[in-house]
Design a protein around this motif. Sequence first.
Motif, mmCIF file in Angstrom:
data_model
loop_
_atom_site.group_PDB
_atom_site.id
_atom_site.type_symbol
_atom_site.label_atom_id
_atom_site.label_comp_id
_atom_site.label_asym_id
_atom_site.label_seq_id
_atom_site.Cartn_x
_atom_site.Cartn_y
_atom_site.Cartn_z
ATOM 1 N N LEU A 56 39.270 89.795 -33.395
ATOM 2 C CA LEU A 56 40.409 89.444 -32.550
ATOM 3 C C LEU A 56 39.842 88.990 -31.210
ATOM 4 O O LEU A 56 39.272 89.783 -30.469
ATOM 5 C CB LEU A 56 41.342 90.638 -32.360
ATOM 6 N N ALA A 57 39.968 87.699 -30.936
ATOM 7 C CA ALA A 57 39.414 87.117 -29.717
ATOM 8 C C ALA A 57 40.495 87.056 -28.642
ATOM 9 O O ALA A 57 41.550 86.451 -28.846
ATOM 10 C CB ALA A 57 38.869 85.717 -29.991
ATOM 11 N N LEU A 58 40.217 87.695 -27.496
ATOM 12 C CA LEU A 58 41.153 87.747 -26.375
ATOM 13 C C LEU A 58 40.565 86.985 -25.201
ATOM 14 O O LEU A 58 39.516 87.352 -24.679
ATOM 15 C CB LEU A 58 41.425 89.197 -25.968
ATOM 16 N N SER A 59 41.228 85.928 -24.793
ATOM 17 C CA SER A 59 40.752 85.118 -23.671
ATOM 18 C C SER A 59 41.304 85.666 -22.357
ATOM 19 O O SER A 59 42.449 86.121 -22.287
ATOM 20 C CB SER A 59 41.190 83.658 -23.845
ATOM 21 N N TRP A 60 40.476 85.570 -21.304
ATOM 22 C CA TRP A 60 40.911 85.965 -19.965
ATOM 23 C C TRP A 60 41.562 84.743 -19.323
ATOM 24 O O TRP A 60 40.897 83.820 -18.888
ATOM 25 C CB TRP A 60 39.730 86.477 -19.151
ATOM 26 N N SER A 61 42.889 84.761 -19.288
ATOM 27 C CA SER A 61 43.654 83.585 -18.890
ATOM 28 C C SER A 61 43.381 83.110 -17.461
ATOM 29 O O SER A 61 43.312 81.898 -17.232
ATOM 30 C CB SER A 61 45.155 83.841 -19.078
ATOM 31 N N PRO A 62 43.227 83.995 -16.460
ATOM 32 C CA PRO A 62 42.954 83.479 -15.108
ATOM 33 C C PRO A 62 41.724 82.576 -15.043
ATOM 34 O O PRO A 62 41.722 81.583 -14.311
ATOM 35 C CB PRO A 62 42.762 84.757 -14.281
ATOM 36 N N GLU A 63 40.693 82.892 -15.802
ATOM 37 C CA GLU A 63 39.499 82.039 -15.816
ATOM 38 C C GLU A 63 39.785 80.731 -16.542
ATOM 39 O O GLU A 63 39.381 79.654 -16.090
ATOM 40 C CB GLU A 63 38.334 82.765 -16.468
ATOM 41 N N PHE A 64 40.491 80.795 -17.676
ATOM 42 C CA PHE A 64 40.829 79.578 -18.406
ATOM 43 C C PHE A 64 41.648 78.630 -17.540
ATOM 44 O O PHE A 64 41.455 77.398 -17.566
ATOM 45 C CB PHE A 64 41.604 79.925 -19.683
ATOM 46 N N CYS A 65 42.582 79.197 -16.780
ATOM 47 C CA CYS A 65 43.502 78.377 -15.986
ATOM 48 C C CYS A 65 42.943 77.998 -14.619
ATOM 49 O O CYS A 65 43.609 77.271 -13.866
ATOM 50 C CB CYS A 65 44.827 79.119 -15.803
#
Length: 238
Positions: A56-65
Amino acid sequence: MTPRCSISPVLALLAFALPAAAGAQAYQCRPPAIRSVPQVVPDGPQRTMPVTGYTLALSWSPEFCRFRKESRAHRFQCSGDRGLFGLVVHGLWPEGPRGSWPQWCATPAKPTPAEIARQMCLTPSARLAARQWAKHGACMAKRPATYFRVTRILFGGLRLPDYDRISREDGLTAGRIRTAFAEANRGWSPADVGVKLNERGWLREIRLCYDKMFRPTRCDTRRFGAKDAAPARIWRGL
């Protein structure tokens, strides 16, 4: 026939065995209406093989955005108009033997707009959700609804650490990021938690390793990512 590991029999087990999430993610989300499902084109070969576990891969959205706030393609996730995100589901991936994985398995099933909309507060991109089903989910389940439901159950059973607070700690390392997750979730050890940093050392993704019955298991080297001593930073979206 495409070999799949049937995940339907473990749905009830997952629903009752996993603890309820403790509201660690304070960000809010209002799902949008989805009128059509984006078309997905395979970007690699079809691979069919036995399923030996899951990630289950969880991305850290603040870094992506961080550099995508003005992007029309990522407006729902990154603009802030419909809420802000912390950890979001990149995907649930089947694993195969010897460090390989099945992908792009043949299936006539396609997700409906309603099924994609229901995922949007976990995976805040209709295109990404559709792609995850086509590339990974079709190798695990016969129906998109089953694949997405398992994803929701797994994510809903997690207690997410306050990585916003942890980001302010001096001397932050990849080991501290994975240990914080293991301490917040009974049954998990740091060895079961992969930490992916980008080339600048910022947290990009957390990868949770499961066995065939969706129990935490030790990550292999490919999924484990950064070593414990690796310096790490967490972008807070400011």
